[in-house]
Motif scaffolding. Sequence first.
Motif, PDB file in Angstrom:
ATOM      1  N   ILE A 107     -25.489  23.242  29.209  1.00 49.13           N
ATOM      2  CA  ILE A 107     -26.172  23.870  30.341  1.00 49.13           C
ATOM      3  C   ILE A 107     -25.818  22.793  31.784  1.00 49.13           C
ATOM      4  O   ILE A 107     -25.611  23.662  32.541  1.00 49.13           O
ATOM      5  CB  ILE A 107     -27.876  23.747  30.119  1.00 49.13           C
ATOM      6  N   ASP A 108     -25.456  21.786  31.508  1.00 54.83           N
ATOM      7  CA  ASP A 108     -24.914  21.228  32.588  1.00 54.83           C
ATOM      8  C   ASP A 108     -23.437  21.734  32.868  1.00 54.83           C
ATOM      9  O   ASP A 108     -23.061  21.859  34.108  1.00 54.83           O
ATOM     10  CB  ASP A 108     -24.703  19.524  32.235  1.00 54.83           C
ATOM     11  N   ASN A 111     -23.628  25.095  34.840  1.00 56.36           N
ATOM     12  CA  ASN A 111     -23.702  24.930  35.982  1.00 56.36           C
ATOM     13  C   ASN A 111     -22.735  24.226  37.033  1.00 56.36           C
ATOM     14  O   ASN A 111     -22.618  24.859  38.040  1.00 56.36           O
ATOM     15  CB  ASN A 111     -25.168  23.924  36.287  1.00 56.36           C
ATOM     16  N   SER A 115     -21.066  26.192  39.983  1.00 54.75           N
ATOM     17  CA  SER A 115     -20.975  25.826  41.235  1.00 54.75           C
ATOM     18  C   SER A 115     -19.306  25.572  41.813  1.00 54.75           C
ATOM     19  O   SER A 115     -19.374  25.567  42.931  1.00 54.75           O
ATOM     20  CB  SER A 115     -21.606  24.396  41.224  1.00 54.75           C
ATOM     21  N   THR A 116     -18.498  25.454  40.743  1.00 52.69           N
ATOM     22  CA  THR A 116     -17.171  25.535  41.200  1.00 52.69           C
ATOM     23  C   THR A 116     -16.614  26.603  41.662  1.00 52.69           C
ATOM     24  O   THR A 116     -15.746  26.790  42.546  1.00 52.69           O
ATOM     25  CB  THR A 116     -16.396  24.863  40.239  1.00 52.69           C
ATOM     26  N   PHE A 117     -16.966  27.620  41.119  1.00 53.18           N
ATOM     27  CA  PHE A 117     -16.184  29.154  41.186  1.00 53.18           C
ATOM     28  C   PHE A 117     -17.162  30.199  41.754  1.00 53.18           C
ATOM     29  O   PHE A 117     -16.448  31.145  42.500  1.00 53.18           O
ATOM     30  CB  PHE A 117     -15.556  29.746  40.091  1.00 53.18           C
ATOM     31  N   GLN A 119     -19.227  32.006  44.623  1.00 55.63           N
ATOM     32  CA  GLN A 119     -19.841  31.816  45.645  1.00 55.63           C
ATOM     33  C   GLN A 119     -20.362  33.422  46.022  1.00 55.63           C
ATOM     34  O   GLN A 119     -20.292  34.142  45.233  1.00 55.63           O
ATOM     35  CB  GLN A 119     -18.547  31.719  46.591  1.00 55.63           C
ATOM     36  N   TRP A 136     -28.757  33.106  35.248  1.00 52.47           N
ATOM     37  CA  TRP A 136     -29.645  32.393  36.101  1.00 52.47           C
ATOM     38  C   TRP A 136     -28.856  31.530  37.197  1.00 52.47           C
ATOM     39  O   TRP A 136     -28.984  31.366  38.348  1.00 52.47           O
ATOM     40  CB  TRP A 136     -30.295  31.459  35.374  1.00 52.47           C
ATOM     41  N   LYS A 140     -28.183  31.926  41.434  1.00 51.43           N
ATOM     42  CA  LYS A 140     -28.473  30.800  42.120  1.00 51.43           C
ATOM     43  C   LYS A 140     -27.597  30.518  43.096  1.00 51.43           C
ATOM     44  O   LYS A 140     -27.869  30.185  44.529  1.00 51.43           O
ATOM     45  CB  LYS A 140     -28.813  29.687  41.146  1.00 51.43           C
ATOM     46  N   ARG A 141     -26.237  31.067  42.893  1.00 51.50           N
ATOM     47  CA  ARG A 141     -25.046  30.796  43.872  1.00 51.50           C
ATOM     48  C   ARG A 141     -25.125  32.124  44.620  1.00 51.50           C
ATOM     49  O   ARG A 141     -24.150  32.127  45.515  1.00 51.50           O
ATOM     50  CB  ARG A 141     -24.041  30.436  43.101  1.00 51.50           C
ATOM     51  N   PHE A 261     -11.543  19.581  39.213  1.00 48.66           N
ATOM     52  CA  PHE A 261     -12.564  20.249  40.257  1.00 48.66           C
ATOM     53  C   PHE A 261     -13.926  20.218  39.666  1.00 48.66           C
ATOM     54  O   PHE A 261     -14.964  19.777  40.426  1.00 48.66           O
ATOM     55  CB  PHE A 261     -12.105  21.643  40.409  1.00 48.66           C
ATOM     56  N   LYS A 264     -15.428  16.899  40.295  1.00 50.79           N
ATOM     57  CA  LYS A 264     -15.793  16.666  41.506  1.00 50.79           C
ATOM     58  C   LYS A 264     -17.178  17.059  41.879  1.00 50.79           C
ATOM     59  O   LYS A 264     -18.003  16.640  42.700  1.00 50.79           O
ATOM     60  CB  LYS A 264     -15.045  17.584  42.513  1.00 50.79           C
ATOM     61  N   VAL A 265     -17.673  18.301  41.080  1.00 47.56           N
ATOM     62  CA  VAL A 265     -18.795  18.816  41.291  1.00 47.56           C
ATOM     63  C   VAL A 265     -20.119  18.230  40.710  1.00 47.56           C
ATOM     64  O   VAL A 265     -21.026  18.155  40.903  1.00 47.56           O
ATOM     65  CB  VAL A 265     -18.845  20.560  40.726  1.00 47.56           C
ATOM     66  N   GLN A 266     -19.719  17.690  39.278  1.00 49.11           N
ATOM     67  CA  GLN A 266     -20.502  17.110  38.441  1.00 49.11           C
ATOM     68  C   GLN A 266     -21.218  15.936  39.087  1.00 49.11           C
ATOM     69  O   GLN A 266     -20.678  15.213  39.810  1.00 49.11           O
ATOM     70  CB  GLN A 266     -19.985  16.881  37.118  1.00 49.11           C
ATOM     71  N   THR A 267     -22.620  15.934  38.660  1.00 48.81           N
ATOM     72  CA  THR A 267     -23.324  14.694  39.463  1.00 48.81           C
ATOM     73  C   THR A 267     -22.787  13.412  38.469  1.00 48.81           C
ATOM     74  O   THR A 267     -22.401  13.423  37.429  1.00 48.81           O
ATOM     75  CB  THR A 267     -24.853  14.501  39.023  1.00 48.81           C
TER      76      THR A 267
END
Lengths: 384, 384
Positions: A107-108, A111, A115-117, A119, A136, A140-141, A261, A264-267
Motif C-alpha cells: 500500500i505504501d 501511494n 504521488s509520482t505520476f 496529477q 482511493w 486523493k491526488r 523517482f 524521491k517521493v517515499q518517506t
Amino acid sequence: MKQFRKKLVSDKLKLTELVDKNLLKLKRKSHGGEIYKDEINKSGLLDFSTNINHLLELEPYMNSIMKSLTRISRYPDSDSMQLKKSLVEYFQNILTPNNLIIGGGSIDLINIFVSTFVQEKDKIVVCQPTFSEYEWAIKKRGGVVINEYRLPERNFQLNFQSLKKQLAKKPKCVFICNPNNPNGYLDNIEAMEDLICYAKERKIMVFLDEAFIEFAGEENSLITKVKQYENLFVIRSFTKFFGIPGLRIGFGGGNPKLINFLKKVQTLWPVNNVAQELAEELLNSKDFIKNSVRYFKEECKFVSEELAKIKGLKIYPTSTNYLLINTENTSLSSKYITNQMLKQNILVRDCSNYNGLDDYYIRVAIKSRDLNCKLIRTFNSVCN
Amino acid sequence: MKQFRKKLVSDKLKLTELVDKNLLKLKRKSHGGEIYKDEINKSGLLDFSTNINHLLELEPYMNSIMKSLTRISRYPDSDSMQLKKSLVEYFQNILTPNNLIIGGGSIDLINIFVSTFVQEKDKIVVCQPTFSEYEWAIKKRGGVVINEYRLPERNFQLNFQSLKKQLAKKPKCVFICNPNNPNGYLDNIEAMEDLICYAKERKIMVFLDEAFIEFAGEENSLITKVKQYENLFVIRSFTKFFGIPGLRIGFGGGNPKLINFLKKVQTLWPVNNVAQELAEELLNSKDFIKNSVRYFKEECKFVSEELAKIKGLKIYPTSTNYLLINTENTSLSSKYITNQMLKQNILVRDCSNYNGLDDYYIRVAIKSRDLNCKLIRTFNSVCN
C-alpha cells in the motif's frame, strides 16, 4: 447586529476551506481482516476474510527476529540494501538492487507510485473489481478513474482487447492486479506482456500488482521484465504469500530511473528493521515456498469443489489462496450470509462494496483442512 | 531522414515528461545515523550522529514483544485503538482517542499533514534551521517555503515578533519544532501558545513538532491544547525519547475534525503491530521516563561544560539529549572535524547542510558517561 454575527461566523476556522479539495469527497472502503472493530472483535473468531498464508511458523525464524530486535534502537537501513541483495538472488540475478524499492506494505508502494505520476485531472484506467486502494490513492491526488470491468461471465479474466481500446485513448496509467483480488484468476502472461508493450508505445505507465503471484508460481511474474519495459512497475508483497501482514513490508520492481523517482517521493525509513530481517529469511525458505504453493493449489481445489456442491453457490476459478463466491442463485445476499456466518464466529469478506460487483459476492481465504471443512459446513447451514 | 530520426527520439518514453513536475528538482538532505552507507559502515563505530535515548533496555519488555510477534500473521489494528487508549491515560484523560492519530514514525505524520493542507503554490513558513523533511514534503507538493530564521546570536530561540510578522502575511501553515532540532533550545511555552492563538485568528495552521519534548519535561508540551486550538497539530515520536527508531512509530494530536482529514489521507495499516504493542508498554514505564529525564539533564550539562573547555568550541543551550556545537573559532570546518573523528570511529552529525547554518556546525548526541568522555577526548585531539 446581523452583520456582526456574520463576521463572527466567518472568523471561525473552517478546515474544509483549508484542506486539499480532493479530500472533501474522498471515502475509503472497508477491507478484510477488520477484526478490531467493536462489532466484530470477539474471541474465537475464525477470520476467513483476509487472504493470508497461514502456514508460516515463526519458530525457525526466531534467531533472526531476536537479532533484529537488538537493533530497534537504531534507524533501519532506509534503503533496505541487505534485503535488496536477497531479492536479487531470489530473482536469480536478473534484477539488480537499482531495480528494486522496498516499502511499508504494498500500500505504501501504491501511494508513492500515484504521488509520482498522478496529477490533477489525469485519466487513469483501473481494471475493476479490484483492490480499492488504487482508486482511493488516485482520487486523493485529483486523478480521474476510468473503469475497465472484468466480467463475471468471463470468470473475471481481463479482456485485453477491450483494455487496449481504453489505452488507445491515452490515459496516463493503467492499474492491473494479477492474479486479481478478489477473484484470483491468473491472466495470461503473454497477453499481459503484449499489453505492456502496447502501453509503452503510447507512453502509458503500467502499474502491475502481483501481491498474490507466488501462489500462482514465480514463473508467472513479470517483475524481471522491468528491464525491457521502462513503463512497467510491478509490486509484490510479503503480506500474503509470506504471511506477515503485521510487519508491513512489500517491494516493487522497475527501471532504475523510475525507482529513483519513487524513492524521491517515499518517506524516509519506510520499513522497520524486524520486517527487513524476517523478509530476507523468508525469501530463502525454499521448503516453505514449495509446500505453500502445493498446499493451496490442492486445498483450493478441494474447497472449490465442496462449496460448489452447495445449491446456488458459484465458485470462480483461482490461482491464489482465496475464492470468490457468487450467491445470487441462493437468493441470499452476501450481507445476509456474512452476518449469519459471523453469528457462528466465522468472518468472511462481503464483497458487495467492490466497484464492479453486486450484492451477491463473498470472498473466503483458504485455511487448514479442519477450518475449511468448518467453513463449508457453515456455508451449508446458512444457505440451506 | 532527419525528420524520421526526430520521430524515433520523441517516441522514447521519457519519465521526466510523465512524473509530477514538482519532483524534478526535489532533493533530499542527508540525516544522522546513516551508518549503512558504504563509506561509514564499519564495525566498532560509535554513532553520536542520531539523537536517540540509549537508556532503553529491552529485557523488561520481551513478554509484550513476544506477544506481538505471535500476531504478525494478522493485520495490525489500522486505528491503533489500544495504543490510543494508553495515550489518553498518559495524557491524564485530557485528550480522547478522537484527538489522536498514530503514524509510522513522525515522518509519516509530517507527510500526511502536508498532503492534507499544502497545495501547489501555497506559502508555508518554516522556522529554520530545522528538520529538513518539512521542506522536502512541502516542495514535493509544490508548496513555497518561506524561511524564518532562528539566529545563533539568540541561541537559536524563536523570535516570536519576527514570526508574527511572517504570519501577518497570511501563509497557509507554519512549521515549528520545539525543542528545535538541531540546537535543542526549548522555546517559551506561553509565547508559543500566544503565537498559535495569533495564527488561529488568521486561519493559519500550526504544525508543532515536539519529537524531543519528553526530554524537556511533559509540562512543556502543547499537545493537550489541541482542544482549544483547532488550527494546531502537534506531533510526537517514540523514536527519540523512547528509543525505538527501528520500529517506526509516532503520534499526533489535533482537533477530531483535523484528525479525520489526516486519517483520510494516511495509508492503511501505517504501523506494524510490534511497534504498537511496545509503544503501549513504554508509555507506562514511569521509572524509565523519570530516569531518562534526569540522566540527560545532568549529562548534557557535563558534556556541555567539558566541550566548552576546548578552545574555540561554542556549545548552544539545550533541553534535549543532543548539543549543537559551533566550531568557527577553531578555524576548522565541521566537515573536516567530522572526517577526522570518523577516522577514530566516532560518527557525529555535520550540520553544514542545514538551511540557516554554515560550515561550522556539528551536532552530537549524549550517550553513556564513558562514551561521552571518549567523544570529548576525540574532539580535543582533533581541535588541538
